[in-house]
Design a protein around this motif. Structure first.
Motif, PDB file in Angstrom:
ATOM      1  N   PHE A 153       6.105  -3.842  -5.880  1.00 33.73           N
ATOM      2  CA  PHE A 153       7.271  -3.261  -6.536  1.00 33.73           C
ATOM      3  C   PHE A 153       6.849  -2.415  -7.734  1.00 33.73           C
ATOM      4  CE2 PHE A 153      10.603  -3.344  -9.750  1.00 33.73           C
ATOM      5  CZ  PHE A 153      11.670  -2.858  -9.014  1.00 33.73           C
ATOM      6  N   LEU A 154       5.965  -2.963  -8.572  1.00 34.97           N
ATOM      7  CA  LEU A 154       5.603  -2.262  -9.806  1.00 34.97           C
ATOM      8  C   LEU A 154       4.795  -1.001  -9.541  1.00 34.97           C
ATOM      9  CD1 LEU A 154       4.889  -5.230 -12.219  1.00 34.97           C
ATOM     10  CD2 LEU A 154       6.852  -3.692 -12.176  1.00 34.97           C
ATOM     11  N   THR A 155       3.979  -0.989  -8.489  1.00 31.84           N
ATOM     12  CA  THR A 155       3.220   0.232  -8.205  1.00 31.84           C
ATOM     13  C   THR A 155       4.026   1.182  -7.323  1.00 31.84           C
ATOM     14  OG1 THR A 155       2.202  -0.806  -6.302  1.00 31.84           O
ATOM     15  CG2 THR A 155       0.982  -0.919  -8.374  1.00 31.84           C
ATOM     16  N   GLY A 156       5.264   0.800  -7.036  1.00 34.74           N
ATOM     17  CA  GLY A 156       6.119   1.684  -6.238  1.00 34.74           C
ATOM     18  C   GLY A 156       5.604   1.892  -4.825  1.00 34.74           C
ATOM     19  N   SER A 157       4.866   0.915  -4.314  1.00 31.35           N
ATOM     20  CA  SER A 157       4.233   1.119  -3.015  1.00 31.35           C
ATOM     21  C   SER A 157       5.186   0.925  -1.836  1.00 31.35           C
ATOM     22  CB  SER A 157       3.053   0.155  -2.863  1.00 31.35           C
ATOM     23  OG  SER A 157       2.160   0.327  -3.921  1.00 31.35           O
ATOM     24  N   TYR A 158       6.443   0.589  -2.142  1.00 29.50           N
ATOM     25  CA  TYR A 158       7.388   0.359  -1.039  1.00 29.50           C
ATOM     26  C   TYR A 158       8.070   1.644  -0.596  1.00 29.50           C
ATOM     27  CZ  TYR A 158      10.386   0.475  -5.123  1.00 29.50           C
ATOM     28  OH  TYR A 158      11.002   0.865  -6.274  1.00 29.50           O
ATOM     29  N   LYS A 159       7.716   2.758  -1.257  1.00 26.06           N
ATOM     30  CA  LYS A 159       8.499   3.984  -1.033  1.00 26.06           C
ATOM     31  C   LYS A 159       8.092   4.728   0.220  1.00 26.06           C
ATOM     32  CE  LYS A 159       9.750   4.254  -5.719  1.00 26.06           C
ATOM     33  NZ  LYS A 159      10.289   5.054  -6.773  1.00 26.06           N
ATOM     34  N   LYS A 160       8.953   5.644   0.587  1.00 28.44           N
ATOM     35  CA  LYS A 160       8.718   6.559   1.710  1.00 28.44           C
ATOM     36  C   LYS A 160       8.265   5.824   2.958  1.00 28.44           C
ATOM     37  CE  LYS A 160       6.535   9.264  -1.092  1.00 28.44           C
ATOM     38  NZ  LYS A 160       5.672  10.233  -1.742  1.00 28.44           N
ATOM     39  N   GLU A 161       7.070   6.223   3.475  1.00 31.09           N
ATOM     40  CA  GLU A 161       6.697   5.698   4.797  1.00 31.09           C
ATOM     41  C   GLU A 161       6.427   4.195   4.789  1.00 31.09           C
ATOM     42  OE1 GLU A 161       4.727   7.453   2.859  1.00 31.09           O
ATOM     43  OE2 GLU A 161       2.596   7.041   3.205  1.00 31.09           O
ATOM     44  N   ARG A 162       6.434   3.547   3.609  1.00 26.33           N
ATOM     45  CA  ARG A 162       6.121   2.118   3.575  1.00 26.33           C
ATOM     46  C   ARG A 162       7.362   1.234   3.549  1.00 26.33           C
ATOM     47  NH1 ARG A 162       1.983   4.358   0.563  1.00 26.33           N
ATOM     48  NH2 ARG A 162      -0.076   3.939   1.454  1.00 26.33           N
ATOM     49  N   SER A 163       8.540   1.840   3.719  1.00 23.31           N
ATOM     50  CA  SER A 163       9.745   1.025   3.560  1.00 23.31           C
ATOM     51  C   SER A 163       9.853  -0.079   4.622  1.00 23.31           C
ATOM     52  CB  SER A 163      10.990   1.903   3.574  1.00 23.31           C
ATOM     53  OG  SER A 163      10.956   2.729   4.714  1.00 23.31           O
ATOM     54  N   PHE A 164       9.398   0.195   5.847  1.00 28.59           N
ATOM     55  CA  PHE A 164       9.493  -0.849   6.864  1.00 28.59           C
ATOM     56  C   PHE A 164       8.486  -1.968   6.596  1.00 28.59           C
ATOM     57  CE2 PHE A 164       8.651  -2.854  10.962  1.00 28.59           C
ATOM     58  CZ  PHE A 164       9.948  -3.188  11.323  1.00 28.59           C
ATOM     59  N   THR A 165       7.326  -1.586   6.063  1.00 31.71           N
ATOM     60  CA  THR A 165       6.330  -2.606   5.701  1.00 31.71           C
ATOM     61  C   THR A 165       6.910  -3.525   4.628  1.00 31.71           C
ATOM     62  OG1 THR A 165       4.763  -0.819   5.987  1.00 31.71           O
ATOM     63  CG2 THR A 165       3.904  -2.895   5.150  1.00 31.71           C
ATOM     64  N   TRP A 166       7.621  -2.917   3.674  1.00 28.03           N
ATOM     65  CA  TRP A 166       8.292  -3.706   2.629  1.00 28.03           C
ATOM     66  C   TRP A 166       9.286  -4.671   3.275  1.00 28.03           C
ATOM     67  CZ3 TRP A 166       8.409  -4.784  -2.526  1.00 28.03           C
ATOM     68  CH2 TRP A 166       9.601  -5.301  -3.051  1.00 28.03           C
ATOM     69  N   PHE A 167      10.029  -4.167   4.255  1.00 27.39           N
ATOM     70  CA  PHE A 167      11.021  -5.002   4.945  1.00 27.39           C
ATOM     71  C   PHE A 167      10.344  -6.233   5.571  1.00 27.39           C
ATOM     72  CE2 PHE A 167      13.157  -5.791   9.112  1.00 27.39           C
ATOM     73  CZ  PHE A 167      14.258  -6.433   8.607  1.00 27.39           C
ATOM     74  N   THR A 168       9.263  -6.024   6.321  1.00 21.17           N
ATOM     75  CA  THR A 168       8.570  -7.173   6.921  1.00 21.17           C
ATOM     76  C   THR A 168       8.015  -8.080   5.827  1.00 21.17           C
ATOM     77  OG1 THR A 168       6.543  -5.892   7.088  1.00 21.17           O
ATOM     78  CG2 THR A 168       7.921  -5.966   9.043  1.00 21.17           C
ATOM     79  N   GLY A 169       7.626  -7.460   4.710  1.00 18.81           N
ATOM     80  CA  GLY A 169       7.102  -8.260   3.591  1.00 18.81           C
ATOM     81  C   GLY A 169       8.153  -9.190   3.022  1.00 18.81           C
ATOM     82  N   VAL A 170       9.380  -8.677   2.844  1.00 23.60           N
ATOM     83  CA  VAL A 170      10.452  -9.535   2.326  1.00 23.60           C
ATOM     84  C   VAL A 170      10.728 -10.671   3.314  1.00 23.60           C
ATOM     85  CG1 VAL A 170      12.870  -9.627   1.669  1.00 23.60           C
ATOM     86  CG2 VAL A 170      11.488  -7.674   1.008  1.00 23.60           C
ATOM     87  N   LEU A 171      10.738 -10.336   4.610  1.00 30.07           N
ATOM     88  CA  LEU A 171      10.925 -11.398   5.606  1.00 30.07           C
ATOM     89  C   LEU A 171       9.811 -12.430   5.493  1.00 30.07           C
ATOM     90  CD1 LEU A 171      12.066  -9.554   8.861  1.00 30.07           C
ATOM     91  CD2 LEU A 171      13.436 -10.567   7.052  1.00 30.07           C
ATOM     92  N   LEU A 172       8.581 -11.961   5.264  1.00 31.33           N
ATOM     93  CA  LEU A 172       7.458 -12.899   5.150  1.00 31.33           C
ATOM     94  C   LEU A 172       7.607 -13.799   3.931  1.00 31.33           C
ATOM     95  CD1 LEU A 172       4.420 -10.806   6.304  1.00 31.33           C
ATOM     96  CD2 LEU A 172       5.117 -13.026   7.173  1.00 31.33           C
TER      97      LEU A 172
END
Lengths: 533, 282
Positions: free
Chosen positions: A149-168
């Motif tokens: 979250f702090l490095t803003g790595s969830y943006k753009k093409e990584r949004s689905f990875t973030w989604f699986t991450g929240v599920l994890l």
């Protein structure tokens, strides 16, 4: 025949044979190359045999061939994702071994834990690792999310990875939640009773959800079996699937994000180009991962064996007795705090669902294209605020907040808790000198002058008892429930049996509501060999 | 040294150190496991003591001394040395205790000393036989009882030695002066409170908001036309109720529930003390 045997030839043929075998096993690396890998030397052959591994070996084909240099900076990732996975493997391996000794039946479960700890070599260590690994996994998964979250790595093409991450994150919490019940002790039973009780508060299908989860109105044999199967089959399977997707996205699609300054910062082009230099998986990343793994194992072993982390085990679950201080595992304190604030349905079900939904939706809500901390003050502010709220809620979730226990009960519970050790049980057995000790306001310097070395531990516990009682008697500033008007208190120690003493706390006071004299009495039996001294 | 070499070096070091610690830990395992079992046994005794205190002490006495003529002592040499042969039990004493506590006892094994025919003399305690305790709790109680094994005194002689001759069943008998304080103690040790409780207020003979104490109640019963006993005063009525419990059954209660042998197990003085205590409860 002998003449034709050439030792030199045999040697080189043997070497050839071994070299070939090694090449087959390592999918392309021969002995020499392996040695170079371990020494950090560049590859000798062309084309680079270290890349071939990634196409021929199943395990390596999941891994990327290289990372971009800047993404491996330690302070960028802190290896949090790696350690989340590491602990998942630790849990899987220790969990499978623990399954050998565990039986998910109420009458057997607790006994099987005792048996594991007293009759299986390394059994206790195994359970400690499993428990510590679980707590560490929750911490690392959470920190991993914070970092992303702090490095803003969830943006753009990584949004689905973030989604699986929240599920994890959810899967991790549920895994440890259902694992919590399995020892079938008081701690487990009541924490999970409260937890599954929230399912009941769900609107529309609450009753059904609760029945499905517990297998009956209360947790019993069915509930334990369900928790067990969720813990060892369903949730791990979901976790493996989600971790695979999560990792596949990172390794094959978008890689680990670079620190924001290399993507959008105001730095020379040369440096930006340098940041994207390739670091090969073999040998650099592979040795680094092996190193981190050995470090992780070492840290686990040291914190358990040297620093004495021990997985808690309370008395066997007793559905008839609710312990005074029921507590969820620490990573659910925030939820307990929420529950104290209001309605069970709103605070226990609807709000957490909204929170999870918001977490998933962050990449879609946050339209700010920048990733640098300084260019997204709102997002960072909300992030820090959320952490503060979480900490405050967690504090409110502990028994310290918002639970009023009558003075006598509270004082005795603090000195001799129903579960766990507490000051009284820490007193060495020989210092528990039989006698009747009355609280008089002045604290004696030594309760047993007839002993050579006195009984400092007993004296200090009695001093604390006196102090609390005297305050409850005399301090008019305390709330009514914490007062003991006209109080009288005793501590009685009796010899009861061979190596067994009975300690009685007796407190009498005038109850202002009923105008009657009330008595609180609690008996505690202490055996010489109980092992908590 | 390159980074890779450093990592290989420290990685190896960590693995070796972990292995060393594990080995050292493993050497200590037999000792640790043995200690763990001792601690477990100790905790089992502690829990057993607590359960005994709640469930068993009413009849078998707080220190397992039993009540003469009513409930056998457990903290008794005889129990640890001869009991298994006496009942012909083939298992261990622990099995015997667990079995007896779990299933209770329908008929007394020593009817001459501990009467009990026609109704359970000991209730079943295990959950599966309708009692309140789980199997592990019963195992804990057994651990507590077995912890008396080394110190149990010989009570067979003690029982024969009553402080005086039994008082008998004559309710007109002249009794010595009673002491209410001692009487209150006897009500606890002679097993009265085991049955005569109306929780949470305490023993049933105390005054409650609904009714006065037993002394006043006794006087009221004497004037009741349905009264069938021979007592002519409150003290005689209470005396009769203790030594001849079936002389008159208060409506709402069953005949034959109270043991009818208190005349054989109390001395004149003890009975007088109990009566003195009860008469103070107006």
């Amino acid at each position: 025949m002998l003449k034709s045997l050439d030792i030199q030839d045999l040697k080189s043929r043997l070497y050839q044979a071994i070299d070939n075998r090694v090449r087959i096993i390592t999918a392309g690396l021969n002995l020499r190359e392996l040695r170079n890998v371990l020494r950090g030397d560049p590859p000798e052959e062309k084309p680079n045999p270290r890349y071939k591994v990634h196409t021929t070996s199943f395990l390596f084909h999941i891994r990327p061939r290289y990372y971009e240099k800047a993404s491996t900076i330690f302070t960028h990732t802190f290896r949090l994702g790696f350690f989340s996975t590491f602990f998942f493997f630790v849990e899987a391996i220790t969990g499978i071994i623990l399954m050998i000794y565990y039986s998910p039946v109420p009458s057997e479960a607790y006994q099987s834990i005792l048996n594991l700890e007293s009759n299986v070599p390394y059994g206790k260590l195994l359970r400690d690792i499993h428990r510590l690994g679980a707590e560490a996994m929750v911490i690392f998964v959470f920190l991993h999310m914070m970092r992303t979250f702090l490095t803003g790595s969830y943006k753009k093409e990584r949004s689905f990875t973030w989604f699986t991450g929240v599920l994890l994150l959810g899967v991790t919490l549920f895994l440890s939640f259902f694992g919590y019940l399995l020892p079938w002790d008081q701690l487990a039973y009541w924490a999970v009773t409260i937890g599954t009780g929230m399912a009941e508060a769900a609107p529309l299908f609450g009753r059904e959800a609760n029945l499905l989860l517990r297998g009956g109105p209360d947790i019993g044999a069915n509930g334990l079996l369900r928790a067990y199967l969720l813990h060892v089959v369903l949730l791990p399977a979901v976790a493996v699937l989600l971790i695979s997707i999560h990792y596949y996205k990172v390794s094959r699609e978008h890689g680990i994000s670079l620190p924001a300054k290399y993507e959008e910062g105001d730095i020379p082009a040369e440096e930006k180009k340098n940041a994207r230099q390739r670091i090969d998986f073999i040998p650099d990343l592979l040795t680094h991962e092996v190193f981190l793994t050995s470090l992780g194992i070492f840290a686990l072993i040291v914190s358990i064996i040297i620093f004495g982390y021990s997985a808690p085990l309370e008395n066997v679950a007793n559905p008839q007795v609710t312990p005074l201080d029921t507590k969820a595992p620490w990573y659910f304190w925030w939820l307990q705090g929420l529950l104290k604030l209001g309605d069970k349905t709103l605070m226990g079900v609807i709000l957490p669902t909204i929170i999870a939904g918001l977490l998933i939706a962050i990449p879609y809500i946050d339209r700010n294209p920048h990733r640098s901390l300084y260019k997204r003050p709102v997002a960072v502010g909300i992030g820090i605020l959320s952490i503060l709220v979480l900490v405050v809620l967690s504090y409110m979730g502990t028994p310290l907040y918002g639970i009023e226990t009558p003075a006598a009960t509270r004082i005795v519970q603090d000195l001799a808790p129903e579960e766990g050790v507490g000051p009284l049980r820490k007193i060495p057995f020989d210092q528990l000198q039989p006698g009747t000790y009355e609280v008089t306001g002045t604290v004696p310097r030594d309760l047993c002058p007839n002993l050579d070395f006195g009984c400092p531990a007993l004296t200090s516990v009695f001093a604390e008892y006196s102090r609390r009682i005297t305050r409850a008697i005399n301090d008019p500033a305390l709330p009514k429930i914490q007062r003991l008007p006209n109080g009288q208190a005793f501590l009685i120690i009796e010899d009861w049996q061979t190596d067994l003493r009975k300690v009685t706390f007796r407190i009498l006071w005038d109850d202002p509501d009923s105008q009657q004299r009330k008595t609180f009495e609690k008996h505690i039996f202490i055996h010489r060999l109980r092992g908590d001294e | 040294m390159s980074r890779v070499q450093l990592e290989v070096f420290f990685g190896t070091l960590f693995v070796l150190l972990s292995g060393g610690i594990l080995l050292w830990y493993g050497l200590n395992e037999p000792k640790r496991m043995a200690e763990y079992e001792l601690h477990q046994r100790a905790k089992s005794i502690e829990v057993g003591a607590e359960l005994y205190d709640i469930n068993c002490k009413g009849c078998h006495g707080p220190q397992g001394e039993g009540v003469a003529g009513l409930w056998p002592p457990l903290n008794d040499r005889h129990f640890f040395t001869n009991r298994l042969t006496e009942v012909g039990w083939s298992g261990t004493l622990e099995d015997y205790i667990i079995s007896t506590v779990s299933g209770g006892r329908l008929v007394s094994t020593r009817p001459d000393r501990y009467p009990g025919q026609g109704r359970p003399v000991m209730p079943a305690w295990a959950e599966r036989y309708g009692g309140p305790l789980r199997d592990d709790q019963i195992r804990n109680i057994a651990a507590f009882i077995l912890n008396w094994a080394d110190t149990a005194p010989d009570r067979s002689t003690q029982m024969a030695e009553m402080a005086g001759p039994p008082t008998g069943t004559d309710i007109k008998k002249a009794l010595p002066e009673g002491d209410p304080t001692r009487g209150e103690g006897l009500a606890n040790t002679k097993g009265c409170v085991v049955c005569h409780i109306s929780a949470p207020t305490g023993p049933a003979w105390l005054a409650t908001p609904q009714q006065p104490g037993i002394a006043t109640r006794a006087e009221a019963i004497l004037t009741d036309p349905n009264y069938t006993g021979n007592a002519t005063s409150a003290v005689e009525y209470l005396h009769e109720s203790i030594v001849l419990p079936n002389a008159y059954i208060v409506p709402g209660f069953q005949a034959g529930v109270m043991p009818a042998n208190y005349g054989d197990t109390l001395t004149d003085q003890e009975l007088a003390d109990i009566l003195a205590y009860l008469l103070t409860l107006k």
